[in-house]
Enzyme design. Structure first.
Site, PDB file in Angstrom:
ATOM      1  N   GLY A 221       0.803  -1.318   0.032  1.00 28.14           N
ATOM      2  CA  GLY A 221      -0.081  -0.111  -0.154  1.00 28.14           C
ATOM      3  C   GLY A 221       0.809   1.354   0.141  1.00 28.14           C
ATOM      4  O   GLY A 221       2.197   1.189   0.295  1.00 28.14           O
ATOM      5  N   PRO A 223       2.439   4.941   1.296  1.00 24.49           N
ATOM      6  CA  PRO A 223       2.917   5.222   2.826  1.00 24.49           C
ATOM      7  C   PRO A 223       1.751   5.963   3.446  1.00 24.49           C
ATOM      8  O   PRO A 223       1.157   6.807   2.836  1.00 24.49           O
ATOM      9  CB  PRO A 223       3.976   6.277   2.096  1.00 24.49           C
ATOM     10  CG  PRO A 223       4.457   5.833   0.731  1.00 24.49           C
ATOM     11  CD  PRO A 223       3.213   5.550   0.208  1.00 24.49           C
ATOM     12  N   GLY A 224       1.821   5.717   4.703  1.00 22.70           N
ATOM     13  CA  GLY A 224       0.748   6.161   5.458  1.00 22.70           C
ATOM     14  C   GLY A 224      -0.509   5.543   5.980  1.00 22.70           C
ATOM     15  O   GLY A 224      -1.583   5.836   6.547  1.00 22.70           O
ATOM     16  N   GLY A 226      -0.998   2.450   7.150  1.00 28.75           N
ATOM     17  CA  GLY A 226      -1.030   1.660   8.371  1.00 28.75           C
ATOM     18  C   GLY A 226      -0.591   0.348   8.136  1.00 28.75           C
ATOM     19  O   GLY A 226      -1.343  -0.817   8.755  1.00 28.75           O
ATOM     20  N   LYS A 227       0.044  -0.060   7.332  1.00 34.64           N
ATOM     21  CA  LYS A 227       0.859  -1.541   7.057  1.00 34.64           C
ATOM     22  C   LYS A 227       1.469  -1.798   8.359  1.00 34.64           C
ATOM     23  O   LYS A 227       1.167  -3.008   8.664  1.00 34.64           O
ATOM     24  CB  LYS A 227       1.528  -1.403   6.001  1.00 34.64           C
ATOM     25  CG  LYS A 227       0.999  -0.969   4.739  1.00 34.64           C
ATOM     26  CD  LYS A 227       2.016  -1.203   3.566  1.00 34.64           C
ATOM     27  CE  LYS A 227       3.095  -0.354   3.624  1.00 34.64           C
ATOM     28  NZ  LYS A 227       2.647   1.305   3.410  1.00 34.64           N
ATOM     29  N   HIS A 442      -8.027  36.185 -10.776  1.00 36.74           N
ATOM     30  CA  HIS A 442      -7.520  34.660 -11.056  1.00 36.74           C
ATOM     31  C   HIS A 442      -8.381  33.583 -10.467  1.00 36.74           C
ATOM     32  O   HIS A 442      -8.656  32.684 -10.931  1.00 36.74           O
ATOM     33  CB  HIS A 442      -6.021  34.728 -10.720  1.00 36.74           C
ATOM     34  CG  HIS A 442      -5.196  33.267 -11.101  1.00 36.74           C
ATOM     35  ND1 HIS A 442      -4.538  32.854 -12.144  1.00 36.74           N
ATOM     36  CD2 HIS A 442      -5.385  32.251 -10.304  1.00 36.74           C
ATOM     37  CE1 HIS A 442      -4.071  31.945 -11.955  1.00 36.74           C
ATOM     38  NE2 HIS A 442      -4.575  31.167 -10.885  1.00 36.74           N
ATOM     39  N   GLU A 443      -8.568  33.770  -9.043  1.00 39.04           N
ATOM     40  CA  GLU A 443      -9.221  32.934  -8.256  1.00 39.04           C
ATOM     41  C   GLU A 443     -10.720  32.677  -8.499  1.00 39.04           C
ATOM     42  O   GLU A 443     -11.590  31.738  -8.596  1.00 39.04           O
ATOM     43  CB  GLU A 443      -8.999  33.043  -6.824  1.00 39.04           C
ATOM     44  CG  GLU A 443      -7.500  32.824  -6.273  1.00 39.04           C
ATOM     45  CD  GLU A 443      -6.949  31.578  -6.352  1.00 39.04           C
ATOM     46  OE1 GLU A 443      -7.613  30.791  -6.467  1.00 39.04           O
ATOM     47  OE2 GLU A 443      -5.887  31.478  -6.778  1.00 39.04           O
ATOM     48  N   HIS A 446     -11.231  30.524 -11.828  1.00 36.55           N
ATOM     49  CA  HIS A 446     -11.378  29.272 -11.368  1.00 36.55           C
ATOM     50  C   HIS A 446     -12.885  28.962 -10.794  1.00 36.55           C
ATOM     51  O   HIS A 446     -13.513  27.976 -11.478  1.00 36.55           O
ATOM     52  CB  HIS A 446     -10.492  28.787 -10.245  1.00 36.55           C
ATOM     53  CG  HIS A 446      -8.901  28.785 -10.667  1.00 36.55           C
ATOM     54  ND1 HIS A 446      -8.682  28.100 -11.876  1.00 36.55           N
ATOM     55  CD2 HIS A 446      -7.888  29.424 -10.075  1.00 36.55           C
ATOM     56  CE1 HIS A 446      -7.339  28.114 -12.022  1.00 36.55           C
ATOM     57  NE2 HIS A 446      -6.874  29.216 -11.063  1.00 36.55           N
TER      58      HIS A 446
END
Length: 632
Positions: A221, A223-224, A226-227, A442-443, A446
């Site tokens: 899986g 990273p992170g 929960g292995k 600009h924002e 979007h």
């Protein structure tokens, strides 16, 4: 089969206070070598201070009455002439020579004293050798004690004595303190591992019909996800000893040390079986044996020993080998064949319900206010893994403390989420009026395209407050429901939304700024995936021209076609981007008045919500809040 054998913390270990054989020998030898080296250095330094002469020179000065001072030692004679003493009275003996062969040193001392020479005799005839040996013994003892203290701090096995020893740590169920209750969002993985736990508890149920315990399971899986936590939870649920070691701990500079550690690890496990062995980041030692780029003798020997040890124990012993990796594609095929790591358990990114359960686990010990809605946080964090959610909850708790509150509220969680994706607000960054207007348009470019298009995610927030991630502002979209598939229309809408900021700059100001760099990178990556992987190109159709490698890490795609085809792919990507940019400019031009009104409102408020945006889009300006006092 006795399952309580692992509860004794001394199982597989030497009794307290008992040191392994040979552990004293190495520090003692090192101490002796250091003492001899120190003595040689001191002797060399001392000799460099004097001028070496012959015995005839010494007796010539003696017979002529030129000696001013003499020091007799057990291995040499130091002396100074009257001429040298007159030049520099503070100087020590300037010359040295060896001892006369067969000479009587006491007689020589009496002659010198009779001639008026100052004599310092440091030779003790009977005890000189004894005193020298005693001084060396004291120095060796002191060095040995010092080395012994250092080796204890380094683990108690000596500086070289523990090279072949396994570094695996034994965790009992009480020490791990992790069960499946502490792991959320991985129901499928827990179901696959539950069978292993049940076998360790009730082996007769399986052996009665001839079933064998799987020798190994590979947790795969991102990273992170929960292995490692899952592996500890398996040991906690089974209540058996848990051996944990990283794959990099096997690899040493000296050839053969890694294989020795593998043997030692499995020998320890056999003594306390049933037990679980967990090898984290197994790709460090289990990499495919490929001779194209040269061979690594130490890594190959360690891998061969690991394969041999896995084959060597019987499943009836109750030894289960778990391993974790996020790069399964580079593992050796021999490691993955049936009979070794029989199962591959995918520990994937949690879905909406999994994220909600994970947030509940991480907030069990956190004081939450009544307005907290974890489901909304779970909806906003699509694609997040367990480690991300744990960090988000912790950041929210820290913010609540900074704000002087006794509980975490919904705002803390939302602000922490924004902090993770955009960083904290930069309060000292002052933009010029022109820059502020550029960022606002600009924002809004979007957000307006996202609000006007059918196949887009709703806008939840627009801000022009600079953040530490480098963004001068951002537009946040939050999905209403979690989706696992995207249509071609939805991806084209996302392309238009991404280039909407640059389109607004061009439509309103007729200029281009560097603020669209991240948008262009994301749009280019999306358009390339549409062409090379998703089969959404008119020119290439269903043809795949790229393959994904390291899907659990960066998931980067590499071109798998000729150079001529790759050039055509670039042209097709450019065609998609140009089409999206043209459509975005058209939409903003047709809604120019709306673009201006929302941008002016954003300039006043600096941060507006999705509801306020939709109030403008739906021409319901009465629903907008009145500007605060002092706002223009």
């Amino acid at each position: 089969m006795d399952l309580n054998r692992g509860n004794n913390p001394n199982n597989g270990k030497k009794p307290e206070g008992e040191r392994p054989k040979g552990s004293y020998f190495t520090p003692l030898m090192i101490a002796l070598i250091l003492v001899l080296l120190f003595s040689w250095i001191m002797n060399t330094v001392e000799k460099s201070q004097y001028t070496e002469t012959t015995m005839s020179d010494f007796f010539e000065a003696k017979n002529s009455g030129q000696l001013a001072e003499v020091e007799l030692r057990y291995d040499r004679i130091l002396y100074m002439t009257k001429e040298e003493a007159a030049k520099d009275p503070s100087r020590q003996k300037a010359c040295y020579t060896g001892l006369p062969s067969g000479g009587d040193m006491l007689a020589l001392e009496r002659e010198l004293i009779a001639e008026g020479v100052t004599v310092n005799n440091q030779i003790v005839e009977d005890n000189s050798m004894i005193m020298m040996i005693l001084s060396y013994a004291i120095m060796i003892g002191a060095m040995f004690l010092l080395m012994n203290m250092l080796t204890k701090r380094m683990g108690g096995d000596g500086i070289m004595g523990g090279m072949g020893k396994s570094k695996a740590k034994v965790y009992m169920e009480k020490q791990t303190g992790v069960t499946f209750k502490d792991v959320a969002g991985q129901d499928e993985a827990k179901e696959s591992l539950q069978e292993i736990i049940d076998f360790l508890h009730n082996p007769q149920k399986y052996t009665a019909i001839g079933a064998k315990l799987p020798k190994g399971a590979l947790l795969v899986g991102s990273p992170g996800t929960g292995k490692t936590l899952l592996a500890k939870a398996v040991a906690g649920e089974a209540n058996v000893p848990f051996f944990s070691i990283s794959g990099s701990d096997f690899v040493e500079m000296f050839v053969g040390m890694g294989a020795s550690r593998v043997r030692d690890l499995f020998q320890q496990a056999a003594k306390v079986a049933p037990c679980i062995i967990f090898i984290d980041e197994i790709d460090a030692v289990g990499r495919s044996r490929d001779s194209r780029y040269g061979s690594n003798s130490e890594q190959e020997q360690t891998l061969n020993q690991l394969l041999s040890e896995i084959d060597g124990f019987e499943p009836s012993k109750g030894i289960v080998c778990l391993a974790a990796t996020n790069r399964p594609e580079i593992l050796d095929k021999a490691l993955l064949r049936p009979g070794r790591f029989d199962r591959r358990i995918i520990v994937d990114r949690p879905n909406l319900q999994g994220r909600l359960d994970t947030l509940k686990v991480h907030t069990r010990k956190i004081k939450l206010s009544e307005d907290v809605d974890l489901r909304k946080i779970a909806q906003a964090t699509a694609g997040a893994v367990g480690a991300d959610l744990a960090n988000l909850v912790n950041e929210a708790a820290l913010r609540a403390v900074r704000m002087g509150r006794q509980a975490v509220n919904q705002e803390d969680l939302l602000v922490s989420f924004e902090t993770v994706i955009a960083g904290t607000e930069k309060k000292n960054t002052v933009l010029t009026d022109m820059e502020k207007r550029l960022v606002a348009y600009h924002e809004v470019g979007h957000a307006l395209i996202a609000a006007l298009e059918k196949h887009s995610q709703p806008v939840s927030k627009i801000t022009i407050v600079p953040h530490t991630s480098g963004a001068l502002g951002y537009t946040m979209q939050m999905p209403e429901e979690e989706k696992f598939l995207s249509t071609a229309d939805e991806l084209r809408t996302e392309l238009r939304t991404l280039v909407g900021g640059r389109a607004a700059e061009q439509v309103v100001f007729g200029i281009q700024t560097t603020g669209a760099s991240n948008d262009i990178q994301r749009a280019t990556s999306l358009a390339r995936n549409m062409v090379t992987q998703y089969g959404m190109s008119e020119k290439f159709g269903l043809m795949s021209t790229a393959s994904v490698q390291n899907q659990y890490l960066d998931g980067q795609a590499y071109m798998d076609c000729s150079q001529e085809t790759a050039a055509e792919v670039d042209k097709e990507v450019m065609r998609l981007l140009d089409g999206a940019y043209t459509d975005a400019k058209r939409i903003l031009t047709e809604n120019r008045q709306l673009l201006d009104e929302i941008s002016e409102f954003l300039l006043v408020k600096e941060t507006i919500t999705g509801d306020e945006l939709m109030a403008y889009v739906n021409a319901d300006k009465n629903a907008l809040p009145a500007p605060e006092q002092g706002e223009e």
